[in-house]
Design an enzyme around this catalytic site. Structure first.
Site, mmCIF file in Angstrom:
data_model
loop_
_atom_site.group_PDB
_atom_site.id
_atom_site.type_symbol
_atom_site.label_atom_id
_atom_site.label_comp_id
_atom_site.label_asym_id
_atom_site.label_seq_id
_atom_site.Cartn_x
_atom_site.Cartn_y
_atom_site.Cartn_z
ATOM 1 N N GLY A 50 0.956 -1.120 0.058
ATOM 2 C CA GLY A 50 -0.086 -0.171 0.030
ATOM 3 C C GLY A 50 0.888 1.356 0.016
ATOM 4 O O GLY A 50 2.035 1.108 -0.301
ATOM 5 N N LYS A 87 0.948 -9.471 -0.353
ATOM 6 C CA LYS A 87 0.213 -10.588 -0.442
ATOM 7 C C LYS A 87 -0.458 -10.901 -1.676
ATOM 8 O O LYS A 87 -0.703 -11.977 -2.141
ATOM 9 C CB LYS A 87 -0.758 -10.208 0.758
ATOM 10 N N GLN A 90 -10.586 6.885 -0.605
ATOM 11 C CA GLN A 90 -11.339 7.968 -1.620
ATOM 12 C C GLN A 90 -11.425 9.583 -1.386
ATOM 13 O O GLN A 90 -11.111 10.355 -1.947
ATOM 14 C CB GLN A 90 -12.775 7.601 -1.644
ATOM 15 N N GLY A 124 -9.088 11.513 0.666
ATOM 16 C CA GLY A 124 -7.867 12.313 0.306
ATOM 17 C C GLY A 124 -6.943 12.259 1.574
ATOM 18 O O GLY A 124 -6.955 11.280 2.366
ATOM 19 N N GLU A 137 -14.498 16.995 5.419
ATOM 20 C CA GLU A 137 -15.038 15.560 5.978
ATOM 21 C C GLU A 137 -15.249 15.538 7.581
ATOM 22 O O GLU A 137 -14.909 16.829 7.953
ATOM 23 C CB GLU A 137 -14.009 14.469 5.964
ATOM 24 N N HIS A 191 -16.944 2.715 9.538
ATOM 25 C CA HIS A 191 -17.676 3.733 8.463
ATOM 26 C C HIS A 191 -19.066 3.622 8.313
ATOM 27 O O HIS A 191 -19.485 2.734 7.920
ATOM 28 C CB HIS A 191 -16.754 3.545 7.029
ATOM 29 N N ARG A 210 -16.742 10.294 13.136
ATOM 30 C CA ARG A 210 -17.293 8.953 12.414
ATOM 31 C C ARG A 210 -17.878 7.827 13.326
ATOM 32 O O ARG A 210 -19.018 7.291 13.155
ATOM 33 C CB ARG A 210 -15.930 8.245 11.808
ATOM 34 N N HIS A 237 -13.665 -0.291 9.097
ATOM 35 C CA HIS A 237 -12.855 0.691 8.133
ATOM 36 C C HIS A 237 -11.749 0.419 8.803
ATOM 37 O O HIS A 237 -10.929 0.582 7.697
ATOM 38 C CB HIS A 237 -13.672 1.927 8.282
ATOM 39 N N ARG A 246 -10.197 7.645 14.499
ATOM 40 C CA ARG A 246 -9.389 8.422 13.713
ATOM 41 C C ARG A 246 -9.774 9.811 13.130
ATOM 42 O O ARG A 246 -11.149 9.586 12.559
ATOM 43 C CB ARG A 246 -8.709 7.598 12.606
ATOM 44 N N SER A 281 -5.071 9.266 8.017
ATOM 45 C CA SER A 281 -4.278 8.260 7.703
ATOM 46 C C SER A 281 -3.160 8.172 6.554
ATOM 47 O O SER A 281 -2.135 7.748 6.774
ATOM 48 C CB SER A 281 -5.007 6.671 7.579
HETATM 49 C C1 SIN Z 1 -13.504 8.252 3.147
HETATM 50 O O1 SIN Z 1 -13.499 8.717 2.185
HETATM 51 O O2 SIN Z 1 -14.891 8.585 3.919
HETATM 52 C C2 SIN Z 1 -12.691 7.825 4.047
HETATM 53 C C3 SIN Z 1 -11.648 8.309 4.457
HETATM 54 C C4 SIN Z 1 -10.822 8.149 5.505
HETATM 55 O O3 SIN Z 1 -11.198 6.887 6.014
HETATM 56 O O4 SIN Z 1 -10.018 8.689 6.166
#
Ligand code: SIN
Length: 524
Positions: free
Chosen positions: A47, A68, A80, A82, A147, A260, A306, A364, A399, A404
């Site tokens: 990743g 893996k 997604q 950012g 967000e 999530h 979240r 998530h 978080r 992340s």
């Molecule tokens: C999301 O795009 O909702 C997830 C982003 C994240 O997990 O930080």
């Protein structure tokens, strides 16, 4: 408890060329020896963490990357929203630190939070100078997304909702000097004198292999596969945390799992994330009775942290409600969120016509993991961990969205610096002592494990259910070392059982709700 037959095997294994070189060292002058040999580093996981580490280490070290699946399979590729970073003059480091601590219920390590938030923007700028692009307006100004639980628009995004894939592919495009081993499944750490010195893995033909290195870096991601409902890539089965713990590494905060709230729901199955950034651009949660229920729950409404939103969505579903994301007010959906749009289309959903996206919550992100210090080092010498597999302390109990990828960039750089600055140690020849292997435990099916995990250590937890789950799990968690007659599927299942056991123990030990660890005190 069954009585098991004890088997003890002692074998001497040579770390081949590496060992020959080390023996050569012993006869040459101490001052010249470090100039002739590069450190050997094994990175596990491809990743963003593993990929960026290759880029940072390849000129100074001999790097082998094990993955893996293949390099396009990881949670980073799916990210997604950012990357949250203070890049705008109207924003401040203090504000980003504050939002991170509030979202994390102040369980975060403040020094680590400050470090990540201060160092992140500079690394991002370096990548941008190398050609990494983020979305901009017509005048060339960076566009910032919003967000949950952020007090400012500070989420950099690329290709709309393709940020993770674009950053990860960008750093991979900078690789020039790496040995890549795909379909390699890391099983256990090899240790000598209490130090990590190698790795046992299953290769793509299913053969057991050993690889030796001066340093080993785990960048294996999280544990989404423990739950029936998840946004994670299918390769995420907690392998890094499980194998590090078997090697004696300390783990921390495993009870904090982020769920999530908005995963696209098709017939009760999770079929791809619908980013929180969609709510940042005006979408709202609504139930089948037409109630926009987040308004009454938190002053930030749909953009509350979240853990709060997921818990509320889950409670609604337990009460028989169906939940949707109302996207009527989101402008230019298909341009801003092309990945989500494409995924919805695959299931016959048309955002121009259908304004209510059915959603459900799912696992998530793991806030806890293998405990690391500010250099990304674990409690086992020569073993590092970066990204979701690690618990650096930055995320606390929950978080903050899009922190992340920032954590990954900062800690990958810190690990690379630490490794480059370390003096190359002379290793003794390796003596492998297989631990006493008791008999093989029967394993449950992954589906059975997931079903039970969701009930016991999912979004809402009850002490009695966790105790019952732990008692059930304890029959499976008997080995200290993975037996060599197990298949990849069996090891994955075993790792998930082991992780579930440790999560449940930590969750039981934390008596009060905190962040994403929510204990039910009364009936919903
Ligand atoms: C999301 O795009 O909702 C997830 C982003 C994240 O997990 O930080």
């Amino acid at each position: 408890m069954k009585k098991y037959k004890k088997i003890k095997i002692l074998t001497r294994t040579s770390s081949t060329i590496h060992e020959i070189m080390i023996n050569l060292y012993k006869v040459i002058n101490a001052e010249t020896k470090l100039n002739i040999m590069k450190k050997k580093v094994v990175i596990v996981g491809s990743g963003l963490a593993g990929s960026f580490l290759v880029m940072l280490l390849q000129d100074d070290c001999k790097v082998t990357l094990l993955t893996k699946g293949n390099v396009s399979e990881s949670n980073s590729m799916l990210a997604q929203g950012g990357i949250a970073a203070v890049m705008s003059k109207s924003d401040s480091l203090t504000s980003h630190v504050h939002d991170t601590l509030v979202a994390g219920s102040f369980h975060n390590d403040v020094k680590v939070v400050e470090t990540v938030i201060e160092e992140g923007p500079e690394i991002l700028q370096e990548l941008m100078n190398l050609g990494l692009g983020f979305d901009q307006d017509a005048h060339g100004n960076l566009l910032y997304g919003m967000e949950g639980a952020h007090s400012q628009r500070r989420i950099l995004h690329s290709g709309g909702d393709q940020t993770g894939r674009i950053i990860t592919s960008f750093v991979q495009s900078k690789w020039k000097n790496v040995e890549m081993i795909a379909s390699a499944y890391a099983v256990d750490i090899i240790k000598q004198n209490e130090k990590a010195c190698g790795l046992i893995y299953l290769d793509k033909e299913g053969n057991w292999q050993e690889i030796f290195a001066d340093d080993i870096i785990l960048a294996t991601g999280g544990i989404g596969g423990l739950f029936p409902y998840t946004s994670n890539d299918q390769t995420l089965t907690g392998d890094g945390v499980a194998l590090a713990m078997r090697a004696g590494a300390q783990a921390k905060d495993l009870e904090f799992i982020q769920f999530h709230p908005t995963i696209f729901s098709v017939d009760g199955h999770c079929c791809g994330l619908v980013s929180e950034a969609v709510r940042g651009d005006g979408a709202r949660l609504v139930n089948d009775l037409g109630a926009y229920f987040m308004e009454e729950v938190h002053p930030l409404g749909d953009l509350a942290a979240r853990d709060i939103v997921s818990c509320k969505v889950y409670q609604q579903t337990l009460n028989g409600r169906k939940i949707f994301l109302d996207i009527a007010d989101v402008q230019n959906f298909t341009k801003r969120f092309p990945t989500i749009d494409q995924n919805l289309k695959k299931y016959g959903f048309n955002v121009e016509r259908d304004k209510l996206i059915p959603i459900q919550p799912g696992a998530h992100f793991l806030m806890g993991g293998v405990k690391t210090d500010l250099s990304g080092a674990t409690s086992v010498s020569n073993l590092y961990a970066v990204g979701e597999v690690a618990c650096s302390g930055v995320h606390g109990a929950n978080r903050l969205a899009s922190n992340s990828l920032l954590e990954i960039l900062v800690f990958a750089k810190r690990v690379a610096t630490d490794i480059k600055n370390k003096t190359l140690a002379l290793q003794d020849s390796f003596i492998k002592e297989n631990k006493e292997i008791e008999s093989l435990p029967n394993l449950p099916t992954v589906q059975e494990l997931q079903k039970r995990a969701w009930k016991a250590i999912g979004i809402v937890r009850e002490t009695a259910k966790m105790k019952e789950f732990l008692a059930w799990l304890e029959q499976f968690t008997l080995v200290e070392q993975i037996p060599r007659n197990w298949s990849k599927k069996e090891i994955e299942c075993y790792n998930l059982c082991q992780i579930a056991c440790d999560i449940t123990k930590m969750a039981l030990a934390r008596k009060k709700s905190l962040g994403a660890h929510y204990i039910l005190r009364k009936e919903i």
